[in-house]
Design a protein around this motif. Structure first.
Motif, PDB file in Angstrom:
ATOM      1  N   LYS A  78       5.787  12.967   4.397  1.00  0.00           N
ATOM      2  CA  LYS A  78       5.939  11.617   3.843  1.00  0.00           C
ATOM      3  C   LYS A  78       5.281  10.624   4.791  1.00  0.00           C
ATOM      4  CE  LYS A  78       9.468   8.830   3.992  1.00  0.00           C
ATOM      5  NZ  LYS A  78      10.793   8.173   3.860  1.00  0.00           N
ATOM      6  N   VAL A  79       4.268   9.928   4.296  1.00  0.00           N
ATOM      7  CA  VAL A  79       3.565   8.922   5.100  1.00  0.00           C
ATOM      8  C   VAL A  79       4.420   7.679   5.239  1.00  0.00           C
ATOM      9  CG1 VAL A  79       1.515   7.449   5.225  1.00  0.00           C
ATOM     10  CG2 VAL A  79       1.312   9.821   4.409  1.00  0.00           C
ATOM     11  N   THR A  80       4.969   7.222   4.113  1.00  0.00           N
ATOM     12  CA  THR A  80       5.821   6.039   4.118  1.00  0.00           C
ATOM     13  C   THR A  80       6.508   5.936   2.766  1.00  0.00           C
ATOM     14  OG1 THR A  80       5.919   3.667   4.654  1.00  0.00           O
ATOM     15  CG2 THR A  80       4.119   4.394   3.227  1.00  0.00           C
ATOM     16  N   SER A  81       7.443   5.001   2.673  1.00  0.00           N
ATOM     17  CA  SER A  81       8.083   4.683   1.396  1.00  0.00           C
ATOM     18  C   SER A  81       8.528   3.235   1.446  1.00  0.00           C
ATOM     19  CB  SER A  81       9.282   5.603   1.133  1.00  0.00           C
ATOM     20  OG  SER A  81      10.289   5.404   2.107  1.00  0.00           O
ATOM     21  N   VAL A  82       8.738   2.652   0.270  1.00  0.00           N
ATOM     22  CA  VAL A  82       9.257   1.285   0.183  1.00  0.00           C
ATOM     23  C   VAL A  82      10.199   1.232  -1.010  1.00  0.00           C
ATOM     24  CG1 VAL A  82       7.213   0.511  -1.114  1.00  0.00           C
ATOM     25  CG2 VAL A  82       8.672  -1.171   0.021  1.00  0.00           C
ATOM     26  N   ARG A  83      11.322   0.538  -0.809  1.00  0.00           N
ATOM     27  CA  ARG A  83      12.361   0.459  -1.836  1.00  0.00           C
ATOM     28  C   ARG A  83      12.745  -0.995  -2.056  1.00  0.00           C
ATOM     29  NH1 ARG A  83      17.298   3.626  -3.061  1.00  0.00           N
ATOM     30  NH2 ARG A  83      18.179   2.583  -4.899  1.00  0.00           N
ATOM     31  N   MET A  84      12.823  -1.407  -3.296  1.00  0.00           N
ATOM     32  CA  MET A  84      13.369  -2.710  -3.672  1.00  0.00           C
ATOM     33  C   MET A  84      14.335  -2.475  -4.824  1.00  0.00           C
ATOM     34  SD  MET A  84      11.481  -6.205  -5.024  1.00  0.00           S
ATOM     35  CE  MET A  84      11.170  -5.516  -6.681  1.00  0.00           C
ATOM     36  N   GLN A  85      15.623  -2.411  -4.496  1.00  0.00           N
ATOM     37  CA  GLN A  85      16.654  -2.076  -5.470  1.00  0.00           C
ATOM     38  C   GLN A  85      16.282  -0.819  -6.234  1.00  0.00           C
ATOM     39  OE1 GLN A  85      17.939  -6.661  -6.074  1.00  0.00           O
ATOM     40  NE2 GLN A  85      18.494  -5.347  -7.734  1.00  0.00           N
ATOM     41  N   GLY A  86      16.012  -0.906  -7.538  1.00  0.00           N
ATOM     42  CA  GLY A  86      15.729   0.290  -8.314  1.00  0.00           C
ATOM     43  C   GLY A  86      14.299   0.782  -8.236  1.00  0.00           C
ATOM     44  N   LEU A  87      13.410   0.014  -7.591  1.00  0.00           N
ATOM     45  CA  LEU A  87      12.003   0.414  -7.467  1.00  0.00           C
ATOM     46  C   LEU A  87      11.805   1.204  -6.172  1.00  0.00           C
ATOM     47  CD1 LEU A  87      10.090  -2.779  -8.607  1.00  0.00           C
ATOM     48  CD2 LEU A  87       9.650  -0.495  -9.471  1.00  0.00           C
ATOM     49  N   LEU A  88      11.150   2.355  -6.289  1.00  0.00           N
ATOM     50  CA  LEU A  88      10.908   3.213  -5.134  1.00  0.00           C
ATOM     51  C   LEU A  88       9.478   3.751  -5.198  1.00  0.00           C
ATOM     52  CD1 LEU A  88      11.938   4.862  -2.658  1.00  0.00           C
ATOM     53  CD2 LEU A  88      12.690   6.612  -4.284  1.00  0.00           C
ATOM     54  N   LEU A  89       8.777   3.647  -4.073  1.00  0.00           N
ATOM     55  CA  LEU A  89       7.409   4.157  -3.974  1.00  0.00           C
ATOM     56  C   LEU A  89       7.319   5.089  -2.770  1.00  0.00           C
ATOM     57  CD1 LEU A  89       4.439   4.173  -4.862  1.00  0.00           C
ATOM     58  CD2 LEU A  89       4.118   2.049  -3.565  1.00  0.00           C
ATOM     59  N   LEU A  90       6.857   6.317  -3.007  1.00  0.00           N
ATOM     60  CA  LEU A  90       6.749   7.352  -1.969  1.00  0.00           C
ATOM     61  C   LEU A  90       5.297   7.805  -1.861  1.00  0.00           C
ATOM     62  CD1 LEU A  90       9.742   9.442  -3.305  1.00  0.00           C
ATOM     63  CD2 LEU A  90       9.787   8.231  -1.133  1.00  0.00           C
ATOM     64  N   VAL A  91       4.820   7.990  -0.623  1.00  0.00           N
ATOM     65  CA  VAL A  91       3.461   8.484  -0.387  1.00  0.00           C
ATOM     66  C   VAL A  91       3.542   9.711   0.518  1.00  0.00           C
ATOM     67  CG1 VAL A  91       1.189   7.971   0.555  1.00  0.00           C
ATOM     68  CG2 VAL A  91       2.475   6.168  -0.621  1.00  0.00           C
ATOM     69  N   PHE A  92       2.939  10.798   0.075  1.00  0.00           N
ATOM     70  CA  PHE A  92       2.885  12.045   0.844  1.00  0.00           C
ATOM     71  C   PHE A  92       1.430  12.442   1.052  1.00  0.00           C
ATOM     72  CE2 PHE A  92       6.943  12.118  -1.315  1.00  0.00           C
ATOM     73  CZ  PHE A  92       7.823  12.666  -0.384  1.00  0.00           C
ATOM     74  N   ALA A  93       1.156  13.040   2.205  1.00  0.00           N
ATOM     75  CA  ALA A  93      -0.197  13.523   2.495  1.00  0.00           C
ATOM     76  C   ALA A  93      -0.127  14.901   3.127  1.00  0.00           C
ATOM     77  CB  ALA A  93      -0.930  12.565   3.429  1.00  0.00           C
ATOM     78  N   LYS A  94      -1.150  15.684   2.880  1.00  0.00           N
ATOM     79  CA  LYS A  94      -1.276  16.965   3.567  1.00  0.00           C
ATOM     80  C   LYS A  94      -1.330  16.711   5.067  1.00  0.00           C
ATOM     81  CE  LYS A  94      -1.878  21.385   2.327  1.00  0.00           C
ATOM     82  NZ  LYS A  94      -0.926  22.104   1.478  1.00  0.00           N
ATOM     83  N   GLN A  95      -0.651  17.538   5.835  1.00  0.00           N
ATOM     84  CA  GLN A  95      -0.512  17.284   7.272  1.00  0.00           C
ATOM     85  C   GLN A  95      -1.859  17.045   7.967  1.00  0.00           C
ATOM     86  OE1 GLN A  95       2.176  19.890   9.622  1.00  0.00           O
ATOM     87  NE2 GLN A  95       0.511  20.048  11.103  1.00  0.00           N
ATOM     88  N   LEU A  96      -2.886  17.769   7.570  1.00  0.00           N
ATOM     89  CA  LEU A  96      -4.175  17.660   8.246  1.00  0.00           C
ATOM     90  C   LEU A  96      -4.808  16.282   8.082  1.00  0.00           C
ATOM     91  CD1 LEU A  96      -6.837  17.974   6.101  1.00  0.00           C
ATOM     92  CD2 LEU A  96      -5.753  20.183   5.800  1.00  0.00           C
ATOM     93  N   HIS A  97      -4.374  15.506   7.069  1.00  0.00           N
ATOM     94  CA  HIS A  97      -4.946  14.169   6.851  1.00  0.00           C
ATOM     95  C   HIS A  97      -4.249  13.080   7.655  1.00  0.00           C
ATOM     96  CE1 HIS A  97      -7.338  15.900   3.726  1.00  0.00           C
ATOM     97  NE2 HIS A  97      -6.344  16.073   2.881  1.00  0.00           N
ATOM     98  N   LEU A  98      -3.091  13.369   8.223  1.00  0.00           N
ATOM     99  CA  LEU A  98      -2.291  12.315   8.853  1.00  0.00           C
ATOM    100  C   LEU A  98      -3.045  11.507   9.908  1.00  0.00           C
ATOM    101  CD1 LEU A  98       1.215  14.032   9.247  1.00  0.00           C
ATOM    102  CD2 LEU A  98       0.447  12.462   7.452  1.00  0.00           C
ATOM    103  N   PRO A  99      -3.845  12.127  10.797  1.00  0.00           N
ATOM    104  CA  PRO A  99      -4.537  11.313  11.811  1.00  0.00           C
ATOM    105  C   PRO A  99      -5.577  10.352  11.232  1.00  0.00           C
ATOM    106  CG  PRO A  99      -4.422  13.619  12.482  1.00  0.00           C
ATOM    107  CD  PRO A  99      -4.038  13.561  11.043  1.00  0.00           C
ATOM    108  N   PHE A 100      -5.887  10.489   9.954  1.00  0.00           N
ATOM    109  CA  PHE A 100      -6.924   9.663   9.344  1.00  0.00           C
ATOM    110  C   PHE A 100      -6.348   8.677   8.322  1.00  0.00           C
ATOM    111  CE2 PHE A 100      -8.444  13.902  10.474  1.00  0.00           C
ATOM    112  CZ  PHE A 100      -9.282  13.558  11.516  1.00  0.00           C
TER     113      PHE A 100
END
Length: 461
Positions: A78-100
């Motif tokens: 999981k790169v990051t997430s943001v929550r505003m009450q009922g709204l939720l946004l999740l971002v995931f990346a393959k581990q090899l991409h994290l440094p970029f």
């Protein structure tokens, strides 16, 4: 430099306060070829009762857990997430991409109850992906068929007012690629319930496209014309009886003497994208709608092609069906070297102090609040570490300077296993350097404490 192609998988789903299903494999379309590089998941109406919302602020919510538990064993973080009450946004990346993936920022905008209530609005994540500025916006706009103009006003307000602390991309539309999705709540105008259902049941979805409110509004509003969308070749995703593929059969309800109606089917759940305007207008006006790029004078162009746009009817927890889109991102990498090189030194076990080296390979805005963490392979997020050490506190390192840090043996896992070191940048809000996977040896202390059986002459006693 040659171009590289990455696969992006976006899901939007209004979950109507339901608990997550145990199996989300179909939703994520695992084991597809080519394999996915980025997952972006936008949910609306996640259970946000006061008690539940407060507990979710302290620990990850149930939806985040089910996606992390599914994706982490497959090498996604999981790169990051943001929550505003009922709204939720999740971002995931393959581990090899994290440094970029760098300069991660998130924000949100309320539009419910004159901007004071967060049941409607938008949550946004932006970051640099191999140097290309991308932005993901998950929205839940005003409901009901008569509020199409209000929905347009809301998304225009969100696009104009959301800002980021970055000079090159201070607003959403400054990014090279923007993906806009969510329960946008646009309905199908004019047609009656019988015509809608007969058109859907007979597979003649094209008869409904001209009266789709978002399609109609795009013809009138210039800023909406900047966004592209694939053809609506899947059934309208709202409104269904729960745990079924049957459109709303609920009996009419009465509120204060007024009789309610069955909800008409509609494509409320959508995924669109926008590429920042080219330097010159395209010569070929007949370019496919599903492919767009920012080629022109850009030395590092980005091309987006939509490969799939569909819904998944197998999920019935909500009165909405989830919508899925996959994209191919063809880019020239602006860089392919991590900002920091990290590596373990010697043998690691809980029987002795461990050593690691790190080297800043390119100048960046580092901080004495940066840290290097020890992660078990298959970790879920940057905070899912076994232990960590702060980077050098006295002064920031010079480029190419090799710095050695110590890790206390009491902080090292007693049991053996595969691990990785990651350098976390506080300013960039991301892991900007990863070591190769390495093994921590099983410690003698683990045997003494009875965590593993003692091995005598090759036999476990």
């Amino acid at each position: 430099m040659r171009t590289s192609v990455f696969t992006l998988h976006i899901v939007t789903w209004n979950v109507a306060t339901a608990e997550p299903p145990k199996d989300v494999a179909s939703l994520l379309q695992l084991d597809v070829e080519p394999p996915t590089d980025l997952y972006v998941i936008g949910l609306q109406e996640v259970n946000a009762t006061p008690v539940r919302f407060l507990s979710d602020l302290l620990v990850e919510d149930a939806w985040s857990h089910v996606f992390m538990d599914t994706l982490a064993p497959r090498g996604f973080v999981k790169v990051t997430s943001v929550r505003m009450q009922g709204l939720l946004l999740l971002v995931f990346a393959k581990q090899l991409h994290l440094p970029f993936i760098r300069n991660v920022q998130a924000t949100y905008t309320r539009t419910g109850f004159f901007g004071y209530w967060g049941n409607k609005g938008g949550v946004t994540v932006r970051f640099s992906f191999y140097g290309h500025m991308v932005c993901f916006l998950n929205c839940h706009l005003a409901a009901h068929v008569n509020y199409a103009l209000q929905r347009v006003d809301e998304i225009e307000y969100i696009l104009e007012t959301q800002d980021f602390d970055l000079p090159d991309t201070p607003h959403v539309r400054d990014h090279k690629a923007v993906f806009w999705f969510g329960d946008l709540n646009f309905r199908i105008a004019d047609h009656g319930l019988h015509f809608l259902r007969s058109s859907i049941n007979s597979g003649r979805l094209h008869l409904l496209w001209d009266k789709d409110q978002l399609t109609m509004m795009k013809k009138k509003e210039a800023f909406l014309q900047e966004f592209e969308e694939g053809p609506l070749n899947f059934k309208p995703t709202y409104k269904f009886d729960r745990n079924s593929e049957t459109y709303d059969t609920s009996p009419p309800r009465t509120w204060f003497g007024f009789t309610g109606k069955k909800r008409k089917p509609a494509w409320t759940d959508r995924i669109l994208w926008r590429i920042k305007a080219k330097t010159f207008p395209p010569e070929d006006e007949d370019e496919k709608a599903s492919t767009s790029s920012d080629e022109g004078l850009d030395e590092y162009p980005l091309q987006v092609t939509q490969d799939k746009y569909t819904s998944d009817m197998s999920y019935g927890a909500s009165d909405h069906k989830p919508v899925i889109a996959t994209f191919s991102l063809e880019v020239k990498k602006c860089f392919d070297t991590p900002l920091v090189h990290v590596s373990p030194l010697g043998v690691w076990s809980a029987d002795q102090e461990a050593l690691l080296n790190y080297t800043v390979q390119e100048d960046f805005l580092s901080s004495t609040w940066d840290w290097i963490a020890l992660y078990k392979v298959g970790f879920k997020s940057a905070l899912d570490y076994e232990t960590f050490v702060w980077v050098r506190e006295e002064e920031l390192p010079e480029t190419n300077e090799v710095i050695q840090l110590h890790v206390d043996k009491d902080e090292i896992p007693l049991l053996g296993g595969d691990y990785v070191l990651g350098y976390y940048s506080t300013n960039m809000q991301s892991i900007i350097g990863l070591s190769a996977n390495f093994q921590i040896m099983e410690s003698k202390r683990a045997v003494m404490e009875g965590l593993v059986p003692e091995n005598i002459n090759g036999l476990n006693q």
